[in-house]
Design a protein around this motif. Sequence first.
Motif, PDB file in Angstrom:
ATOM      1  N   ALA B  93      81.396  31.889  48.476  1.00  0.00           N
ATOM      2  CA  ALA B  93      82.013  31.826  49.800  1.00  0.00           C
ATOM      3  C   ALA B  93      83.160  30.833  49.815  1.00  0.00           C
ATOM      4  CB  ALA B  93      80.970  31.462  50.861  1.00  0.00           C
ATOM      5  N   TYR B  94      84.148  31.128  50.654  1.00  0.00           N
ATOM      6  CA  TYR B  94      85.362  30.314  50.797  1.00  0.00           C
ATOM      7  C   TYR B  94      85.428  29.763  52.220  1.00  0.00           C
ATOM      8  CZ  TYR B  94      90.389  29.418  51.407  1.00  0.00           C
ATOM      9  OH  TYR B  94      91.615  28.834  51.684  1.00  0.00           O
ATOM     10  N   MET B  95      85.860  28.497  52.334  1.00  0.00           N
ATOM     11  CA  MET B  95      86.074  27.875  53.634  1.00  0.00           C
ATOM     12  C   MET B  95      87.419  27.169  53.620  1.00  0.00           C
ATOM     13  SD  MET B  95      83.990  24.765  55.512  1.00  0.00           S
ATOM     14  CE  MET B  95      82.488  25.697  55.837  1.00  0.00           C
ATOM     15  N   GLY B  96      88.274  27.479  54.571  1.00  0.00           N
ATOM     16  CA  GLY B  96      89.560  26.818  54.665  1.00  0.00           C
ATOM     17  C   GLY B  96      89.430  25.368  55.089  1.00  0.00           C
ATOM     18  N   TRP B  97      90.462  24.607  54.816  1.00  0.00           N
ATOM     19  CA  TRP B  97      90.466  23.181  55.152  1.00  0.00           C
ATOM     20  C   TRP B  97      90.744  23.013  56.641  1.00  0.00           C
ATOM     21  CZ3 TRP B  97      89.398  19.167  51.918  1.00  0.00           C
ATOM     22  CH2 TRP B  97      89.680  17.874  52.402  1.00  0.00           C
ATOM     23  N   GLY B  98      89.926  22.231  57.324  1.00  0.00           N
ATOM     24  CA  GLY B  98      90.128  22.004  58.746  1.00  0.00           C
ATOM     25  C   GLY B  98      89.784  23.243  59.561  1.00  0.00           C
ATOM     26  N   GLY B  99      90.220  23.267  60.817  1.00  0.00           N
ATOM     27  CA  GLY B  99      89.933  24.427  61.651  1.00  0.00           C
ATOM     28  C   GLY B  99      88.458  24.546  61.960  1.00  0.00           C
ATOM     29  N   ALA B 100      87.982  25.777  62.098  1.00  0.00           N
ATOM     30  CA  ALA B 100      86.630  26.039  62.564  1.00  0.00           C
ATOM     31  C   ALA B 100      85.611  26.189  61.445  1.00  0.00           C
ATOM     32  CB  ALA B 100      86.621  27.298  63.426  1.00  0.00           C
ATOM     33  N   GLN B 101      85.980  25.904  60.210  1.00  0.00           N
ATOM     34  CA  GLN B 101      85.044  25.936  59.074  1.00  0.00           C
ATOM     35  C   GLN B 101      84.397  27.300  58.892  1.00  0.00           C
ATOM     36  OE1 GLN B 101      82.189  22.759  59.496  1.00  0.00           O
ATOM     37  NE2 GLN B 101      83.741  21.176  59.545  1.00  0.00           N
ATOM     38  N   LYS B 102      85.155  28.361  59.111  1.00  0.00           N
ATOM     39  CA  LYS B 102      84.604  29.702  58.942  1.00  0.00           C
ATOM     40  C   LYS B 102      84.430  30.026  57.462  1.00  0.00           C
ATOM     41  CE  LYS B 102      88.056  31.161  61.360  1.00  0.00           C
ATOM     42  NZ  LYS B 102      89.047  32.083  61.982  1.00  0.00           N
ATOM     43  N   LEU B 103      83.354  30.725  57.141  1.00  0.00           N
ATOM     44  CA  LEU B 103      83.088  31.132  55.767  1.00  0.00           C
ATOM     45  C   LEU B 103      83.494  32.591  55.557  1.00  0.00           C
ATOM     46  CD1 LEU B 103      79.576  29.582  55.033  1.00  0.00           C
ATOM     47  CD2 LEU B 103      81.712  29.024  53.876  1.00  0.00           C
ATOM     48  N   VAL B 104      84.109  32.859  54.406  1.00  0.00           N
ATOM     49  CA  VAL B 104      84.385  34.222  53.957  1.00  0.00           C
ATOM     50  C   VAL B 104      83.540  34.450  52.715  1.00  0.00           C
ATOM     51  CG1 VAL B 104      86.116  35.831  53.107  1.00  0.00           C
ATOM     52  CG2 VAL B 104      86.728  34.146  54.866  1.00  0.00           C
ATOM     53  N   PHE B 105      82.696  35.475  52.759  1.00  0.00           N
ATOM     54  CA  PHE B 105      81.738  35.711  51.683  1.00  0.00           C
ATOM     55  C   PHE B 105      82.183  36.832  50.747  1.00  0.00           C
ATOM     56  CE2 PHE B 105      77.968  33.227  52.658  1.00  0.00           C
ATOM     57  CZ  PHE B 105      78.172  32.882  53.985  1.00  0.00           C
ATOM     58  N   GLY B 106      81.762  36.725  49.496  1.00  0.00           N
ATOM     59  CA  GLY B 106      81.865  37.842  48.570  1.00  0.00           C
ATOM     60  C   GLY B 106      80.721  38.812  48.801  1.00  0.00           C
ATOM     61  N   GLN B 107      80.705  39.880  47.988  1.00  0.00           N
ATOM     62  CA  GLN B 107      79.735  40.950  48.188  1.00  0.00           C
ATOM     63  C   GLN B 107      78.363  40.615  47.619  1.00  0.00           C
ATOM     64  OE1 GLN B 107      82.720  40.970  46.692  1.00  0.00           O
ATOM     65  NE2 GLN B 107      83.676  42.979  46.800  1.00  0.00           N
ATOM     66  N   GLY B 108      78.297  39.603  46.786  1.00  0.00           N
ATOM     67  CA  GLY B 108      77.023  39.177  46.237  1.00  0.00           C
ATOM     68  C   GLY B 108      76.755  39.721  44.840  1.00  0.00           C
ATOM     69  N   THR B 109      75.935  38.977  44.096  1.00  0.00           N
ATOM     70  CA  THR B 109      75.440  39.385  42.779  1.00  0.00           C
ATOM     71  C   THR B 109      73.924  39.231  42.789  1.00  0.00           C
ATOM     72  OG1 THR B 109      77.440  38.682  41.596  1.00  0.00           O
ATOM     73  CG2 THR B 109      75.398  38.859  40.314  1.00  0.00           C
ATOM     74  N   ARG B 110      73.237  40.313  42.452  1.00  0.00           N
ATOM     75  CA  ARG B 110      71.776  40.238  42.389  1.00  0.00           C
ATOM     76  C   ARG B 110      71.367  39.782  41.001  1.00  0.00           C
ATOM     77  NH1 ARG B 110      67.930  41.923  45.491  1.00  0.00           N
ATOM     78  NH2 ARG B 110      69.354  43.234  46.719  1.00  0.00           N
ATOM     79  N   LEU B 111      70.686  38.658  40.916  1.00  0.00           N
ATOM     80  CA  LEU B 111      70.250  38.085  39.644  1.00  0.00           C
ATOM     81  C   LEU B 111      68.767  38.333  39.432  1.00  0.00           C
ATOM     82  CD1 LEU B 111      70.852  36.382  37.135  1.00  0.00           C
ATOM     83  CD2 LEU B 111      70.257  34.354  38.496  1.00  0.00           C
ATOM     84  N   THR B 112      68.454  38.945  38.291  1.00  0.00           N
ATOM     85  CA  THR B 112      67.068  39.189  37.887  1.00  0.00           C
ATOM     86  C   THR B 112      66.736  38.291  36.710  1.00  0.00           C
ATOM     87  OG1 THR B 112      67.215  41.501  38.599  1.00  0.00           O
ATOM     88  CG2 THR B 112      65.436  40.930  37.073  1.00  0.00           C
ATOM     89  N   ILE B 113      65.566  37.676  36.749  1.00  0.00           N
ATOM     90  CA  ILE B 113      65.109  36.837  35.648  1.00  0.00           C
ATOM     91  C   ILE B 113      63.971  37.568  34.932  1.00  0.00           C
ATOM     92  CG2 ILE B 113      64.299  34.549  34.952  1.00  0.00           C
ATOM     93  CD1 ILE B 113      66.929  34.485  36.528  1.00  0.00           C
ATOM     94  N   ASN B 114      64.153  37.826  33.654  1.00  0.00           N
ATOM     95  CA  ASN B 114      63.140  38.528  32.864  1.00  0.00           C
ATOM     96  C   ASN B 114      62.224  37.533  32.166  1.00  0.00           C
ATOM     97  OD1 ASN B 114      64.306  41.130  33.412  1.00  0.00           O
ATOM     98  ND2 ASN B 114      65.907  40.605  31.941  1.00  0.00           N
ATOM     99  N   PRO B 115      60.918  37.649  32.373  1.00  0.00           N
ATOM    100  CA  PRO B 115      59.985  36.677  31.768  1.00  0.00           C
ATOM    101  C   PRO B 115      59.847  36.874  30.261  1.00  0.00           C
ATOM    102  CG  PRO B 115      58.781  38.353  32.987  1.00  0.00           C
ATOM    103  CD  PRO B 115      60.251  38.629  33.233  1.00  0.00           C
TER     104      PRO B 115
END
Lengths: 116, 115
Positions: B93-115
Amino acid sequence: NAGVTQTPKFRILKIGQSMTLQCTQDMNHNYMYWYRQDPGMGLKLIYYSVGAGITDKGEVPNGYNVSRSTTEDFPLRLELAAPSQTSVYFCASSTYLGGQSKNIQYFGAGTRLSVL
Amino acid sequence: AQTVTQSQPEMSVQEAETVTLSCTYDTSESDYYLFWYKQPPSRQMILVIRQEAYKQQNATENRFSVNFQKAAKSFSLKISDSQLGDAAMYFCAYMGWGGAQKLVFGQGTRLTINP
């Protein structure tokens, strides 16, 4: 310390119904936000507020309304619910004041809403 | 407008190994913040790490570290000694400097951990 509290956790609405998603925070944060998360996607900003009495639109505001009468509460109103509003809704808060928590958004647990 | 792109919809790693999740962003601002959030099956959004763009030093939090390349607008997350509890969706996620501190998110990555 409760942080950001959202109610309800789950809700099913019929098309055309209305409802209010509640959000309250006990951290005395100035800024509050509403996001929606569609399946398999990132969060998108619906509305935000920089203080009591001040609100503004985010990226996807259509079909929603907000108000901020107190620092603690930031309810999100859905009027005439549509299937496109089926999503998970997150409320968050943050502060511009100094310290370790500055500029960090703290999230509620989310509300899963289905419109059928 | 700022955008955030996560090009890896899914990643998997063996328990105890190291994995790197990629993130690129687009902005015309010189000062900003970048974040990685973790979302486990509980849906709770949990802050993993934060980077201020004006700091050249990469942020670290225990087993989590970032590789921040400002000129390339790249912000990858490295998880060392992966544990089963690391399995989750990870959002950049990205947040601009100052202002209202709004977040812009990416689409996400699903991480699987294999035992």
